[in-house]
Design a protein around this motif. Sequence first.
Motif: not given
Length: 566
Positions: A384-394
């Motif tokens: 499976x491919x999940x994407x890691x999001x940089x919430x700390x950069x928002x």
Amino acid sequence: MRLIAYSSLLFFILLVTGCRHAKPVVVTKKPAPKPARPVVVVPAPEKPVAVKPPAPKPVVPKVLVAPADTLPFDEVTDLTPAPPKREFRAVWIATVNNIDWPSKKGLPVADQQREILSMFDQHQQMGLNAVVVQVRSAADAFYARSSEPWSEWLTGQQGLPPEPFYDPLEFMIEQAHQRGLEFHAWFNLDRATFGKTASIAPTNIIYRKPEWMLNYGGKKLFNLGLPAVRSYIAGIVANVVREYDVDGIHFDDYFYPYAEPGQVLRDDSTYKANYNGMTKADWRRDNVTKLVKELRDSIRANKPWVKFGISPFGIWKNQSSDPDGSATNGGQSYYEIYADTRKWVREGLIDYIVPQVYFSSEFNRAPYKTLVEWWTRNCPGNCHLYIGHGAYRVGRGSERDPGWWRPTEFPDQMRYNRQQQVVKGSIFFSAKNLQINPLAIRDSLQTNFYRHPALVPTMTWLDSIPPLPPRDVKAAMTAEGVELYWEQSAEASDGDEASAYLIYRFEGRRPRLLTNDPRYILGRCTGESSTRFLDKTADPKKKYTYVLTALDRLQNESREVSIKVP
């Protein structure tokens, strides 16, 4: 029952009426008057036999089409596209240096528990279905059944147990499961110490096995070129898999260390003793791949249903280094941390991969969509491919990456993900940033993208056999609402029992049972003994059809069982 009886009577009356209405059309008594004129015995008059009611008249179905009950289904009023029913939705909860939890070292046990429960409650309300919690940050442990010392970020001093005593990992798993959240135990595999000021217990592995250590960047790191080191790390993981009811094992991007100015990783002697004719770079990559294989094998040998995932740096290789690489110009995991991430997914060494795509769509060196699109082309069906999001950069844009200033960047990433069939979910770094809610990203998830529940995607290579459905489903009208109750599912052919039950609700006399649409999911009962559900929102003036299904621990769903109310 009255409605059923009335409907049956009405159907019988209509049917009888239909039969009576058809008899005059047959005209069986018209030949009687003819004998008065026998002269007309010419062959032609014989043709009136054809005057017998032709096919148009005996159309009995017309009589039955009149009542609305004969329509196969009620008309569907909501024609908007359904949100995904299966989607991995998780958050990283980092414990190293108290990034997310606990909020500080040595926090009283009651406050530790209160903080993590508050997080889990918030994640459940947001529509998440999994948490990824760091339980080993630097050859330490956030759990009791370990050969490694207690973490200093839990109690304030490495090796010191919590007081009053409890097992944080056991507590977190139980609480996560009660909220319908998968629990993935996150390990850091390269650090033995975090820094020069770190608390180090006398039982730390650096004292027991100093020959396993490399000094780099002020830390002591495990020498991954030693087979004994790789077996030790795999054994640490196997112990947790055996001792705790985890749903997954998770590693981040720390394999060999990222380069630091003026630092040299001195593993020459190990290389010379084990290189097998490879270049040093290839040898290091082979060491990491061997560790990944050993980890997978240790997990499978203990609990084959436990998932294994890794979250590496987002770029495998740039096109400038390899034509098969992505159209990017950034750091490359293949060369910098010796992680051949594409090899792992192609050879099925892991069950899911979460590339850290912490860039906005306006970051020229590695645009978000460019990198995600590359991964969709390089991730086969058995991973499976999940994407890691940089919430700390928002909300923290920069001159190099200005897209993070835009309030639309984060929701645009979520929308883009859903347009890619291969992308099956997201993980956000990290929990604290979701709490802070920059540019209202938590609200965006809760009220929009994750407004409706979603099941974790199935992994058929681990388990493809669905559980059996709930048995003997009944419904009762109570003062509080409609109460549903049932018997537990029997064991499926693979021995699995139900770990949860889903309740769908459809309105109308003959609704379409759209169980692929999560908007109809009314509730979820977790645990094998959860066999009752109270629908407090039911309108007593309306008619409903409830559908129940069972889920096993890998989220395979049983066939449907339905019941009408009233």
